[in-house]
Design a protein around this motif. Structure first.
Motif, PDB file in Angstrom:
ATOM      1  N   CYS A   1     -11.532  -8.325  38.921  1.00 27.76           N
ATOM      2  CA  CYS A   1     -11.629  -8.757  40.311  1.00 27.76           C
ATOM      3  C   CYS A   1     -12.009  -7.583  41.207  1.00 27.76           C
ATOM      4  CB  CYS A   1     -10.294  -9.342  40.795  1.00 27.76           C
ATOM      5  SG  CYS A   1      -9.828 -10.871  39.981  1.00 27.76           S
ATOM      6  N   SER A   2     -12.508  -7.916  42.365  1.00 27.25           N
ATOM      7  CA  SER A   2     -12.805  -6.906  43.371  1.00 27.25           C
ATOM      8  C   SER A   2     -11.525  -6.188  43.778  1.00 27.25           C
ATOM      9  CB  SER A   2     -13.445  -7.567  44.597  1.00 27.25           C
ATOM     10  OG  SER A   2     -13.463  -6.685  45.688  1.00 27.25           O
ATOM     11  N   GLY A   3     -11.645  -4.889  44.053  1.00 30.79           N
ATOM     12  CA  GLY A   3     -10.487  -4.105  44.458  1.00 30.79           C
ATOM     13  C   GLY A   3      -9.876  -4.578  45.753  1.00 30.79           C
ATOM     14  N   ARG A   4     -10.588  -5.406  46.498  1.00 30.69           N
ATOM     15  CA  ARG A   4     -10.065  -5.899  47.766  1.00 30.69           C
ATOM     16  C   ARG A   4      -9.059  -7.033  47.585  1.00 30.69           C
ATOM     17  NH1 ARG A   4     -15.589  -7.283  50.661  1.00 30.69           N
ATOM     18  NH2 ARG A   4     -15.939  -8.048  48.536  1.00 30.69           N
ATOM     19  N   LEU A   5      -8.976  -7.566  46.353  1.00 24.71           N
ATOM     20  CA  LEU A   5      -8.050  -8.678  46.122  1.00 24.71           C
ATOM     21  C   LEU A   5      -6.607  -8.175  46.213  1.00 24.71           C
ATOM     22  CD1 LEU A   5      -7.764 -11.697  45.266  1.00 24.71           C
ATOM     23  CD2 LEU A   5      -7.481 -10.854  42.932  1.00 24.71           C
ATOM     24  N   GLN A   6      -5.856  -8.686  47.150  1.00 21.87           N
ATOM     25  CA  GLN A   6      -4.473  -8.280  47.349  1.00 21.87           C
ATOM     26  C   GLN A   6      -3.481  -9.336  46.876  1.00 21.87           C
ATOM     27  OE1 GLN A   6      -3.624  -5.242  48.518  1.00 21.87           O
ATOM     28  NE2 GLN A   6      -5.814  -4.739  48.605  1.00 21.87           N
ATOM     29  N   ASN A   7      -3.899 -10.593  46.885  1.00 20.52           N
ATOM     30  CA  ASN A   7      -2.979 -11.696  46.607  1.00 20.52           C
ATOM     31  C   ASN A   7      -2.994 -12.049  45.120  1.00 20.52           C
ATOM     32  OD1 ASN A   7      -1.388 -13.934  46.593  1.00 20.52           O
ATOM     33  ND2 ASN A   7      -2.573 -15.105  48.096  1.00 20.52           N
ATOM     34  N   THR A   8      -2.020 -11.526  44.367  1.00 18.05           N
ATOM     35  CA  THR A   8      -1.969 -11.825  42.931  1.00 18.05           C
ATOM     36  C   THR A   8      -1.523 -13.260  42.661  1.00 18.05           C
ATOM     37  OG1 THR A   8       0.301 -10.988  42.788  1.00 18.05           O
ATOM     38  CG2 THR A   8      -1.486  -9.431  42.329  1.00 18.05           C
ATOM     39  N   GLN A   9      -0.959 -13.930  43.670  1.00 19.14           N
ATOM     40  CA  GLN A   9      -0.541 -15.311  43.480  1.00 19.14           C
ATOM     41  C   GLN A   9      -1.736 -16.197  43.137  1.00 19.14           C
ATOM     42  OE1 GLN A   9       1.652 -16.950  46.736  1.00 19.14           O
ATOM     43  NE2 GLN A   9       2.200 -18.820  45.652  1.00 19.14           N
ATOM     44  N   ARG A  10      -2.902 -15.862  43.676  1.00 14.71           N
ATOM     45  CA  ARG A  10      -4.100 -16.633  43.348  1.00 14.71           C
ATOM     46  C   ARG A  10      -4.438 -16.489  41.870  1.00 14.71           C
ATOM     47  NH1 ARG A  10      -8.938 -15.291  47.225  1.00 14.71           N
ATOM     48  NH2 ARG A  10      -9.819 -17.070  46.068  1.00 14.71           N
ATOM     49  N   LEU A  11      -4.169 -15.302  41.303  1.00 14.31           N
ATOM     50  CA  LEU A  11      -4.415 -15.097  39.882  1.00 14.31           C
ATOM     51  C   LEU A  11      -3.383 -15.835  39.031  1.00 14.31           C
ATOM     52  CD1 LEU A  11      -5.275 -11.294  39.966  1.00 14.31           C
ATOM     53  CD2 LEU A  11      -6.869 -13.187  39.657  1.00 14.31           C
ATOM     54  N   GLU A  12      -2.136 -15.884  39.508  1.00 16.67           N
ATOM     55  CA  GLU A  12      -1.103 -16.618  38.777  1.00 16.67           C
ATOM     56  C   GLU A  12      -1.446 -18.098  38.673  1.00 16.67           C
ATOM     57  OE1 GLU A  12       2.507 -15.855  40.840  1.00 16.67           O
ATOM     58  OE2 GLU A  12       2.386 -13.682  40.556  1.00 16.67           O
ATOM     59  N   GLN A  13      -2.123 -18.623  39.695  1.00 16.40           N
ATOM     60  CA  GLN A  13      -2.459 -20.042  39.688  1.00 16.40           C
ATOM     61  C   GLN A  13      -3.406 -20.404  38.544  1.00 16.40           C
ATOM     62  OE1 GLN A  13      -1.113 -22.505  41.593  1.00 16.40           O
ATOM     63  NE2 GLN A  13       0.255 -20.851  42.206  1.00 16.40           N
TER      64      GLN A  13
END
Length: 375
Positions: free
Chosen positions: A211-223
Protein backbone atom coordinates in the motif's frame (compact mmCIF):
# COMPACT_ATOMS: atom_id res chain seq x y z
CA UNK A 1 -25.02 -33.79 12.41
CA UNK A 2 -22.80 -36.87 12.80
CA UNK A 3 -23.34 -39.13 9.79
CA UNK A 4 -20.56 -41.70 10.18
CA UNK A 5 -18.18 -42.81 12.92
CA UNK A 6 -14.99 -44.86 12.74
CA UNK A 7 -13.01 -46.13 15.74
CA UNK A 8 -9.52 -47.62 15.69
CA UNK A 9 -7.56 -49.33 18.48
CA UNK A 10 -10.19 -48.97 21.21
CA UNK A 11 -10.28 -52.12 23.34
CA UNK A 12 -10.71 -55.04 20.92
CA UNK A 13 -11.78 -52.80 18.03
CA UNK A 14 -8.77 -52.76 15.71
CA UNK A 15 -10.78 -50.90 13.05
CA UNK A 16 -14.55 -50.55 13.02
CA UNK A 17 -14.40 -48.94 9.55
CA UNK A 18 -17.06 -46.33 8.79
CA UNK A 19 -20.34 -47.05 10.55
CA UNK A 20 -23.29 -45.01 9.34
CA UNK A 21 -25.34 -43.60 12.21
CA UNK A 22 -29.12 -43.67 11.96
CA UNK A 23 -31.88 -42.64 14.39
CA UNK A 24 -32.56 -46.34 14.99
CA UNK A 25 -29.78 -48.91 14.61
CA UNK A 26 -29.37 -52.58 15.45
CA UNK A 27 -25.87 -53.97 16.00
CA UNK A 28 -25.56 -57.68 15.35
CA UNK A 29 -22.53 -59.78 16.20
CA UNK A 30 -21.18 -62.72 18.13
CA UNK A 31 -20.38 -62.52 21.82
CA UNK A 32 -17.25 -60.46 22.56
CA UNK A 33 -17.31 -58.88 19.11
CA UNK A 34 -17.08 -55.41 20.72
CA UNK A 35 -20.65 -54.25 20.14
CA UNK A 36 -20.69 -52.87 23.67
CA UNK A 37 -17.31 -51.16 23.20
CA UNK A 38 -18.63 -49.30 20.17
CA UNK A 39 -21.80 -48.27 22.01
CA UNK A 40 -19.88 -47.26 25.14
CA UNK A 41 -17.85 -44.77 23.10
CA UNK A 42 -20.96 -42.56 23.12
CA UNK A 43 -21.24 -42.17 26.92
CA UNK A 44 -17.42 -42.00 27.05
CA UNK A 45 -17.53 -38.64 25.28
CA UNK A 46 -20.85 -37.66 26.86
CA UNK A 47 -19.13 -37.78 30.26
CA UNK A 48 -16.13 -35.90 28.81
CA UNK A 49 -17.85 -32.87 27.26
CA UNK A 50 -19.62 -32.14 30.55
CA UNK A 51 -16.42 -31.26 32.39
CA UNK A 52 -13.40 -28.99 32.44
CA UNK A 53 -10.54 -31.33 31.67
CA UNK A 54 -6.78 -31.31 31.25
CA UNK A 55 -7.29 -33.36 28.11
CA UNK A 56 -9.94 -34.51 25.64
CA UNK A 57 -11.45 -37.47 27.48
CA UNK A 58 -12.24 -38.78 30.97
CA UNK A 59 -11.84 -42.54 30.87
CA UNK A 60 -14.01 -43.37 33.87
CA UNK A 61 -17.05 -41.88 35.54
CA UNK A 62 -19.29 -43.55 38.09
CA UNK A 63 -22.38 -42.15 36.35
CA UNK A 64 -21.62 -43.58 32.91
CA UNK A 65 -18.78 -45.87 31.80
CA UNK A 66 -15.41 -46.98 33.08
CA UNK A 67 -12.69 -47.69 30.51
CA UNK A 68 -10.00 -47.70 33.19
CA UNK A 69 -7.31 -45.51 31.64
CA UNK A 70 -5.64 -44.98 28.27
CA UNK A 71 -3.44 -48.05 28.58
CA UNK A 72 -6.34 -50.39 29.34
CA UNK A 73 -8.55 -48.73 26.72
CA UNK A 74 -6.00 -49.12 23.92
CA UNK A 75 -6.12 -52.26 21.77
CA UNK A 76 -3.50 -54.63 23.17
CA UNK A 77 -2.42 -55.70 19.68
CA UNK A 78 -1.83 -52.14 18.43
CA UNK A 79 1.76 -51.06 17.85
CA UNK A 80 3.36 -48.99 20.59
CA UNK A 81 3.55 -45.90 18.36
CA UNK A 82 -0.12 -46.18 17.40
CA UNK A 83 -2.81 -44.34 19.30
CA UNK A 84 -6.59 -44.52 19.60
CA UNK A 85 -8.27 -42.86 16.64
CA UNK A 86 -11.77 -41.45 16.19
CA UNK A 87 -13.00 -40.32 12.76
CA UNK A 88 -16.25 -38.55 11.94
CA UNK A 89 -18.14 -37.60 8.83
CA UNK A 90 -20.35 -34.61 9.65
CA UNK A 91 -22.83 -32.52 7.71
CA UNK A 92 -24.47 -29.12 8.14
CA UNK A 93 -22.27 -28.02 11.03
CA UNK A 94 -23.43 -24.67 12.40
CA UNK A 95 -20.87 -21.87 12.37
CA UNK A 96 -19.92 -20.88 15.92
CA UNK A 97 -19.71 -17.12 16.37
CA UNK A 98 -17.03 -15.95 18.80
CA UNK A 99 -16.39 -12.47 20.09
CA UNK A 100 -12.93 -11.07 19.37
CA UNK A 101 -11.08 -7.82 18.92
CA UNK A 102 -11.38 -7.96 15.12
CA UNK A 103 -15.11 -7.86 14.25
CA UNK A 104 -16.05 -10.13 11.32
CA UNK A 105 -12.52 -11.49 10.86
CA UNK A 106 -13.49 -15.01 11.88
CA UNK A 107 -16.81 -15.23 10.04
CA UNK A 108 -17.25 -18.30 7.86
CA UNK A 109 -19.90 -19.11 5.32
CA UNK A 110 -22.10 -22.00 6.47
CA UNK A 111 -21.39 -23.68 3.13
CA UNK A 112 -17.79 -24.14 4.27
CA UNK A 113 -19.00 -26.49 7.03
CA UNK A 114 -21.69 -28.31 5.06
CA UNK A 115 -19.34 -31.31 4.80
CA UNK A 116 -16.73 -31.96 7.50
CA UNK A 117 -14.37 -34.90 7.87
CA UNK A 118 -12.61 -35.04 11.22
CA UNK A 119 -9.96 -37.42 12.56
CA UNK A 120 -8.12 -37.06 15.84
CA UNK A 121 -5.51 -39.32 17.39
CA UNK A 122 -5.29 -39.87 21.15
CA UNK A 123 -1.99 -40.63 22.86
CA UNK A 124 -0.80 -40.69 26.44
CA UNK A 125 2.15 -39.54 28.53
CA UNK A 126 2.92 -38.86 32.20
CA UNK A 127 0.50 -35.90 32.16
CA UNK A 128 -2.39 -37.97 30.82
CA UNK A 129 -4.23 -38.43 27.53
CA UNK A 130 -3.84 -35.77 24.86
CA UNK A 131 -4.65 -35.23 21.18
CA UNK A 132 -1.50 -35.84 19.16
CA UNK A 133 -2.88 -34.88 15.77
CA UNK A 134 -6.00 -33.46 14.14
CA UNK A 135 -7.05 -33.73 10.50
CA UNK A 136 -9.97 -31.61 9.32
CA UNK A 137 -11.14 -31.79 5.72
CA UNK A 138 -13.68 -29.25 4.51
CA UNK A 139 -14.98 -28.61 1.02
CA UNK A 140 -12.39 -25.97 0.21
CA UNK A 141 -9.50 -26.60 2.58
CA UNK A 142 -7.82 -29.31 4.63
CA UNK A 143 -5.99 -28.81 7.92
CA UNK A 144 -3.48 -31.27 9.34
CA UNK A 145 -2.02 -30.38 12.73
CA UNK A 146 0.41 -32.53 14.69
CA UNK A 147 2.14 -31.80 18.00
CA UNK A 148 4.52 -34.80 17.91
CA UNK A 149 4.39 -35.92 21.50
CA UNK A 150 2.91 -32.84 23.15
CA UNK A 151 5.83 -30.57 22.23
CA UNK A 152 5.61 -26.79 22.04
CA UNK A 153 5.30 -26.43 18.27
CA UNK A 154 2.62 -27.53 15.83
CA UNK A 155 3.57 -29.08 12.51
CA UNK A 156 1.06 -27.76 10.02
CA UNK A 157 -0.11 -28.88 6.60
CA UNK A 158 -2.63 -26.84 4.64
CA UNK A 159 -4.25 -28.52 1.65
CA UNK A 160 -1.70 -31.31 1.90
CA UNK A 161 1.36 -29.05 1.69
CA UNK A 162 3.66 -28.29 4.65
CA UNK A 163 3.28 -24.72 5.87
CA UNK A 164 6.02 -23.36 8.12
CA UNK A 165 4.60 -20.91 10.64
CA UNK A 166 7.32 -18.45 11.71
CA UNK A 167 5.54 -17.70 14.99
CA UNK A 168 5.15 -20.30 17.70
CA UNK A 169 1.69 -21.85 17.99
CA UNK A 170 0.48 -24.63 20.23
CA UNK A 171 -2.70 -26.29 21.47
CA UNK A 172 -4.47 -25.35 24.67
CA UNK A 173 -5.01 -28.90 25.95
CA UNK A 174 -7.09 -27.72 28.93
CA UNK A 175 -10.48 -28.15 27.29
CA UNK A 176 -13.71 -26.93 28.85
CA UNK A 177 -16.85 -28.72 27.69
CA UNK A 178 -15.11 -29.66 24.43
CA UNK A 179 -13.05 -32.42 22.85
CA UNK A 180 -10.70 -30.64 20.45
CA UNK A 181 -8.12 -28.22 21.90
CA UNK A 182 -8.06 -24.58 20.86
CA UNK A 183 -5.26 -23.13 18.73
CA UNK A 184 -3.23 -20.50 20.60
CA UNK A 185 -0.23 -18.31 19.89
CA UNK A 186 1.90 -19.23 22.89
CA UNK A 187 1.83 -21.15 26.14
CA UNK A 188 1.79 -18.05 28.31
CA UNK A 189 -1.38 -16.61 26.80
CA UNK A 190 -4.06 -19.30 26.78
CA UNK A 191 -6.73 -17.03 25.32
CA UNK A 192 -7.66 -18.55 21.96
CA UNK A 193 -8.08 -15.07 20.47
CA UNK A 194 -4.32 -14.48 20.79
CA UNK A 195 -3.86 -16.60 17.67
CA UNK A 196 -6.45 -14.48 15.87
CA UNK A 197 -4.70 -11.27 16.90
CA UNK A 198 -1.26 -12.49 15.89
CA UNK A 199 -2.36 -13.82 12.51
CA UNK A 200 -4.46 -10.74 11.77
CA UNK A 201 -1.51 -8.47 12.55
CA UNK A 202 0.75 -10.62 10.39
CA UNK A 203 -1.58 -10.37 7.40
CA UNK A 204 -2.16 -6.64 7.85
CA UNK A 205 1.61 -6.07 7.93
CA UNK A 206 1.94 -7.97 4.63
CA UNK A 207 -0.88 -5.93 3.12
CA UNK A 208 0.76 -2.67 4.21
CA UNK A 209 3.90 -3.46 2.20
CA UNK A 210 1.71 -3.26 -0.91
CA UNK A 211 0.00 0.00 0.00
CA UNK A 212 0.94 3.63 -0.34
CA UNK A 213 2.83 5.01 2.64
CA UNK A 214 0.03 7.52 3.11
CA UNK A 215 -2.36 4.79 4.26
CA UNK A 216 -2.96 5.36 7.97
CA UNK A 217 -6.15 3.40 8.59
CA UNK A 218 -5.25 -0.28 9.05
CA UNK A 219 -8.91 -1.05 9.77
CA UNK A 220 -9.54 -0.87 6.02
CA UNK A 221 -6.94 -3.62 5.58
CA UNK A 222 -8.54 -5.73 8.32
CA UNK A 223 -11.81 -5.60 6.40
CA UNK A 224 -10.17 -7.61 3.62
CA UNK A 225 -10.12 -10.53 6.07
CA UNK A 226 -13.88 -10.42 6.65
CA UNK A 227 -14.39 -12.56 3.55
CA UNK A 228 -16.44 -15.66 4.39
CA UNK A 229 -15.25 -18.24 1.85
CA UNK A 230 -12.23 -20.50 2.29
CA UNK A 231 -12.07 -21.31 -1.42
CA UNK A 232 -8.67 -20.37 -2.84
CA UNK A 233 -10.03 -18.95 -6.12
CA UNK A 234 -12.83 -17.02 -4.41
CA UNK A 235 -10.42 -15.44 -1.93
CA UNK A 236 -8.04 -14.51 -4.76
CA UNK A 237 -10.81 -12.59 -6.55
CA UNK A 238 -11.71 -10.89 -3.27
CA UNK A 239 -8.08 -9.99 -2.56
CA UNK A 240 -7.65 -8.45 -6.01
CA UNK A 241 -10.40 -5.98 -5.14
CA UNK A 242 -8.16 -4.92 -2.25
CA UNK A 243 -10.89 -3.44 -0.12
CA UNK A 244 -11.12 -0.55 -2.57
CA UNK A 245 -7.55 0.58 -1.77
CA UNK A 246 -6.14 1.65 -5.14
CA UNK A 247 -2.45 1.42 -4.21
CA UNK A 248 -2.99 -2.15 -2.99
CA UNK A 249 -4.90 -3.09 -6.14
CA UNK A 250 -2.15 -1.66 -8.33
CA UNK A 251 0.64 -3.45 -6.43
CA UNK A 252 -0.90 -6.92 -6.85
CA UNK A 253 -2.44 -6.48 -10.30
CA UNK A 254 0.03 -8.92 -11.91
CA UNK A 255 -0.49 -11.65 -9.33
CA UNK A 256 -2.14 -14.93 -10.20
CA UNK A 257 -3.24 -17.85 -8.08
CA UNK A 258 0.22 -19.46 -8.28
CA UNK A 259 2.12 -16.37 -7.08
CA UNK A 260 4.15 -17.43 -4.04
CA UNK A 261 3.27 -14.35 -2.00
CA UNK A 262 -0.42 -14.90 -2.64
CA UNK A 263 -0.10 -18.50 -1.45
CA UNK A 264 1.59 -17.30 1.74
CA UNK A 265 -1.27 -14.85 2.33
CA UNK A 266 -3.86 -17.53 1.58
CA UNK A 267 -2.26 -20.00 4.01
CA UNK A 268 -2.25 -17.42 6.79
CA UNK A 269 -5.84 -16.56 5.90
CA UNK A 270 -7.14 -20.14 6.24
CA UNK A 271 -5.05 -20.59 9.40
CA UNK A 272 -6.75 -17.48 10.78
CA UNK A 273 -10.11 -19.23 10.38
CA UNK A 274 -8.97 -22.37 12.21
CA UNK A 275 -10.26 -21.56 15.70
CA UNK A 276 -13.76 -20.84 14.45
CA UNK A 277 -13.66 -24.15 12.54
CA UNK A 278 -12.57 -25.98 15.72
CA UNK A 279 -15.18 -24.16 17.82
CA UNK A 280 -17.92 -25.12 15.36
CA UNK A 281 -16.88 -28.78 15.33
CA UNK A 282 -16.58 -28.85 19.13
CA UNK A 283 -20.11 -27.51 19.51
CA UNK A 284 -21.44 -30.05 17.02
CA UNK A 285 -19.73 -32.93 18.86
CA UNK A 286 -20.84 -31.68 22.28
CA UNK A 287 -24.42 -31.26 21.08
CA UNK A 288 -24.41 -34.75 19.59
CA UNK A 289 -23.01 -36.47 22.67
CA UNK A 290 -25.19 -34.46 25.05
CA UNK A 291 -28.22 -35.82 23.20
CA UNK A 292 -27.12 -39.45 23.69
CA UNK A 293 -28.74 -41.47 26.46
CA UNK A 294 -27.09 -44.74 27.40
CA UNK A 295 -28.29 -47.91 29.08
CA UNK A 296 -25.58 -50.41 29.92
CA UNK A 297 -25.97 -54.08 28.91
CA UNK A 298 -28.41 -55.59 31.39
CA UNK A 299 -27.62 -59.05 32.69
CA UNK A 300 -30.13 -61.43 34.24
CA UNK A 301 -30.40 -61.09 38.02
CA UNK A 302 -31.87 -63.39 40.63
CA UNK A 303 -34.41 -60.83 41.89
CA UNK A 304 -37.81 -61.08 40.25
CA UNK A 305 -39.31 -58.05 41.97
CA UNK A 306 -38.10 -54.56 42.84
CA UNK A 307 -39.25 -52.40 45.73
CA UNK A 308 -41.21 -49.27 44.83
CA UNK A 309 -39.62 -45.96 45.80
CA UNK A 310 -42.30 -43.81 44.18
CA UNK A 311 -39.75 -41.66 42.34
CA UNK A 312 -40.69 -39.39 39.45
CA UNK A 313 -38.10 -40.54 36.90
CA UNK A 314 -37.53 -38.47 33.74
CA UNK A 315 -35.00 -40.75 32.01
CA UNK A 316 -33.48 -44.19 32.41
CA UNK A 317 -30.10 -44.26 34.14
CA UNK A 318 -27.12 -45.90 32.37
CA UNK A 319 -27.48 -49.10 34.40
CA UNK A 320 -31.17 -49.46 33.50
CA UNK A 321 -32.05 -50.15 37.13
CA UNK A 322 -34.75 -47.48 37.21
CA UNK A 323 -36.51 -48.65 34.03
CA UNK A 324 -39.51 -49.82 36.07
CA UNK A 325 -39.78 -46.47 37.87
CA UNK A 326 -39.46 -44.67 34.52
CA UNK A 327 -42.35 -46.62 32.96
CA UNK A 328 -44.46 -46.17 36.09
CA UNK A 329 -43.79 -42.39 35.97
CA UNK A 330 -45.17 -41.96 32.45
CA UNK A 331 -48.40 -40.04 32.01
CA UNK A 332 -51.18 -41.83 30.08
CA UNK A 333 -50.37 -40.11 26.75
CA UNK A 334 -46.62 -40.64 27.29
CA UNK A 335 -47.24 -44.32 28.08
CA UNK A 336 -49.32 -44.63 24.91
CA UNK A 337 -46.50 -43.13 22.82
CA UNK A 338 -43.93 -45.32 24.60
CA UNK A 339 -45.97 -48.48 23.95
CA UNK A 340 -46.35 -47.56 20.29
CA UNK A 341 -42.59 -46.98 19.89
CA UNK A 342 -41.62 -50.24 21.65
CA UNK A 343 -44.19 -52.21 19.69
CA UNK A 344 -43.11 -50.85 16.30
CA UNK A 345 -39.38 -51.20 16.95
CA UNK A 346 -39.13 -54.35 19.07
CA UNK A 347 -42.42 -56.13 18.40
CA UNK A 348 -43.40 -56.35 22.08
CA UNK A 349 -45.46 -54.50 24.64
CA UNK A 350 -44.13 -53.68 28.10
CA UNK A 351 -46.07 -53.23 31.31
CA UNK A 352 -45.32 -52.87 35.00
CA UNK A 353 -47.24 -54.93 37.52
CA UNK A 354 -47.42 -54.03 41.21
CA UNK A 355 -47.89 -56.33 44.16
CA UNK A 356 -47.65 -55.22 47.81
CA UNK A 357 -45.13 -52.47 47.24
CA UNK A 358 -43.11 -54.48 44.71
CA UNK A 359 -42.89 -54.14 40.94
CA UNK A 360 -42.07 -56.52 38.11
CA UNK A 361 -41.64 -55.95 34.39
CA UNK A 362 -43.84 -57.96 32.03
CA UNK A 363 -43.11 -58.29 28.32
CA UNK A 364 -45.61 -59.59 25.79
CA UNK A 365 -45.09 -60.27 22.10
CA UNK A 366 -47.37 -58.48 19.66
CA UNK A 367 -49.01 -61.76 18.64
CA UNK A 368 -49.96 -62.35 22.28
CA UNK A 369 -48.20 -65.71 22.58
CA UNK A 370 -46.80 -65.21 26.06
CA UNK A 371 -46.16 -62.96 29.01
CA UNK A 372 -42.88 -63.25 30.79
CA UNK A 373 -41.77 -61.65 34.04
CA UNK A 374 -38.30 -60.14 34.16
CA UNK A 375 -36.26 -58.90 37.08
Amino acid sequence: MIDKLRIQNLRSIADSHDIELKPIMILLGANSSEKSTFLRSFPLFAQSVDKKLRGPVVWFDTSFVDYGDYKTAKNKYAAEQDGITFSYQMSKVDVAMRRNYYPNVEILNSDQLSEVYLTFLLKDDSKGTYIDSIIINLRAVSYELCVKGRNENIDCKLNGEPFVIPERFTFNFNTAFAILPSFIANKQNEDGDSAVALLTNKLVSIFKTHCSGRLQNTQRLEQILSFASLDKHDFFKHLKRGGGIKSFQKSIQNWNITTSEYNTIYNYYVLLKLNIVIDSINRALAGFYHSCDYIAPMRAEADRYYRIQGLQVQSVDPSGHDLLEFIASLKPKEKEDYDKFVSEVFGVTVDVSSDSGMKSLRIKTNNGDFWKSHA
